[in-house]
Design a protein around this motif. Structure first.
Motif, PDB file in Angstrom:
ATOM      1  N   LYS A  93       0.846  -1.192   0.000  1.00 42.27           N
ATOM      2  CA  LYS A  93       0.000   0.000   0.000  1.00 42.27           C
ATOM      3  C   LYS A  93       0.878   1.238   0.000  1.00 42.27           C
ATOM      4  CE  LYS A  93      -3.660   2.496   2.283  1.00 42.27           C
ATOM      5  NZ  LYS A  93      -4.516   2.674   3.430  1.00 42.27           N
ATOM      6  N   GLU A  94       0.459   2.238  -0.776  1.00 39.49           N
ATOM      7  CA  GLU A  94       1.179   3.500  -0.805  1.00 39.49           C
ATOM      8  C   GLU A  94       0.863   4.306   0.451  1.00 39.49           C
ATOM      9  OE1 GLU A  94       1.864   7.368  -3.652  1.00 39.49           O
ATOM     10  OE2 GLU A  94      -0.046   6.321  -3.757  1.00 39.49           O
ATOM     11  N   GLU A  95       1.919   4.706   1.140  1.00 42.15           N
ATOM     12  CA  GLU A  95       1.798   5.550   2.318  1.00 42.15           C
ATOM     13  C   GLU A  95       2.897   6.601   2.263  1.00 42.15           C
ATOM     14  OE1 GLU A  95       1.940   3.172   5.848  1.00 42.15           O
ATOM     15  OE2 GLU A  95       0.224   1.948   5.240  1.00 42.15           O
ATOM     16  N   ASP A  96       2.516   7.843   2.189  1.00 44.29           N
ATOM     17  CA  ASP A  96       3.471   8.961   2.161  1.00 44.29           C
ATOM     18  C   ASP A  96       4.486   8.821   1.032  1.00 44.29           C
ATOM     19  OD1 ASP A  96       2.253  10.081   4.465  1.00 44.29           O
ATOM     20  OD2 ASP A  96       3.462   8.748   5.743  1.00 44.29           O
ATOM     21  N   GLY A  97       4.024   8.394  -0.132  1.00 37.00           N
ATOM     22  CA  GLY A  97       4.886   8.327  -1.304  1.00 37.00           C
ATOM     23  C   GLY A  97       5.728   7.071  -1.442  1.00 37.00           C
ATOM     24  N   THR A  98       5.682   6.153  -0.478  1.00 34.26           N
ATOM     25  CA  THR A  98       6.396   4.883  -0.597  1.00 34.26           C
ATOM     26  C   THR A  98       5.402   3.735  -0.395  1.00 34.26           C
ATOM     27  OG1 THR A  98       6.979   4.806   1.740  1.00 34.26           O
ATOM     28  CG2 THR A  98       8.572   5.843   0.257  1.00 34.26           C
ATOM     29  N   ASP A 118       4.755  -3.121   2.667  1.00 34.49           N
ATOM     30  CA  ASP A 118       4.220  -4.480   2.588  1.00 34.49           C
ATOM     31  C   ASP A 118       3.044  -4.650   3.537  1.00 34.49           C
ATOM     32  OD1 ASP A 118       5.950  -5.593   0.656  1.00 34.49           O
ATOM     33  OD2 ASP A 118       7.500  -5.910   2.164  1.00 34.49           O
ATOM     34  N   LEU A 119       2.008  -5.355   3.063  1.00 34.62           N
ATOM     35  CA  LEU A 119       0.834  -5.625   3.885  1.00 34.62           C
ATOM     36  C   LEU A 119       0.781  -7.060   4.385  1.00 34.62           C
ATOM     37  CD1 LEU A 119      -1.981  -3.793   1.885  1.00 34.62           C
ATOM     38  CD2 LEU A 119      -0.757  -2.999   3.910  1.00 34.62           C
TER      39      LEU A 119
END
Length: 153
Positions: free
Chosen positions: A77-82, A85-86
């Motif tokens: 998942k994209e979080e703050d541009g990076t 892994d989920l």
């Protein structure tokens, strides 16, 4: 690829977090740098095949190489541009191989509901390993990624 016989190859070079480095020439007139599988080895999905708990991908092999996709995948998942892994690092998958051929893609479904539940709205990437059976060892191991959106990010 430009030219009927692949005289010039241009690819989008990616960083480890799948952000773009831009377009780069990777081969000219058969003089190549190791650039992995050609673009015709790809994954895609129709928007109607994407849900918060699963995705149905089409695994394609237009160059008709001797390749195998496994059942394994990474979901990020994209979080703050990076991308983060989920799935747990110790996730086990069935030991099976899918061998798409030219004009005969393989449809494959990932259902992560039992691994991480339902995805929240956002941007995601699913990454699958591809093995080129004609290239020995780790040199024949590649990854393909498909980006998708759930809801309104």
């Amino acid at each position: 690829m430009l030219g009927e016989t692949g005289r010039v190859w241009i690819i989008e070079a990616l960083n480890e977090d799948f952000s773009s480095q831009g377009l780069k020439v990777r081969a000219i007139n058969g003089l190549t740098e190791s650039f992995g599988l050609p673009g015709g080895v790809r994954m895609n999905a129709d928007e109607s095949d994407i849900t918060p708990t699963s995705i149905k991908l089409r695994l394609e092999n237009e160059p008709d190489l001797n390749i195998i996709f496994g059942d394994d995948y990474r979901l990020q998942k994209e979080e703050d541009g990076t991308y983060k892994d989920l799935l747990p690092k110790d996730t086990n998958f069935h030991s099976i191989g899918y061998m798409p051929k030219r004009g005969n893609p393989v449809e494959w479904t990932a259902d992560w509901s039992h691994l991480c539940g339902s995805l929240e709205d956002g941007n995601y990437i699913i990454v699958k390993t591809v093995l080129d059976e004609d290239v020995p060892g780790e040199a024949g191991r590649y990854e393909r990624a498909f980006g998708f959106t759930v809801g309104t990010p």
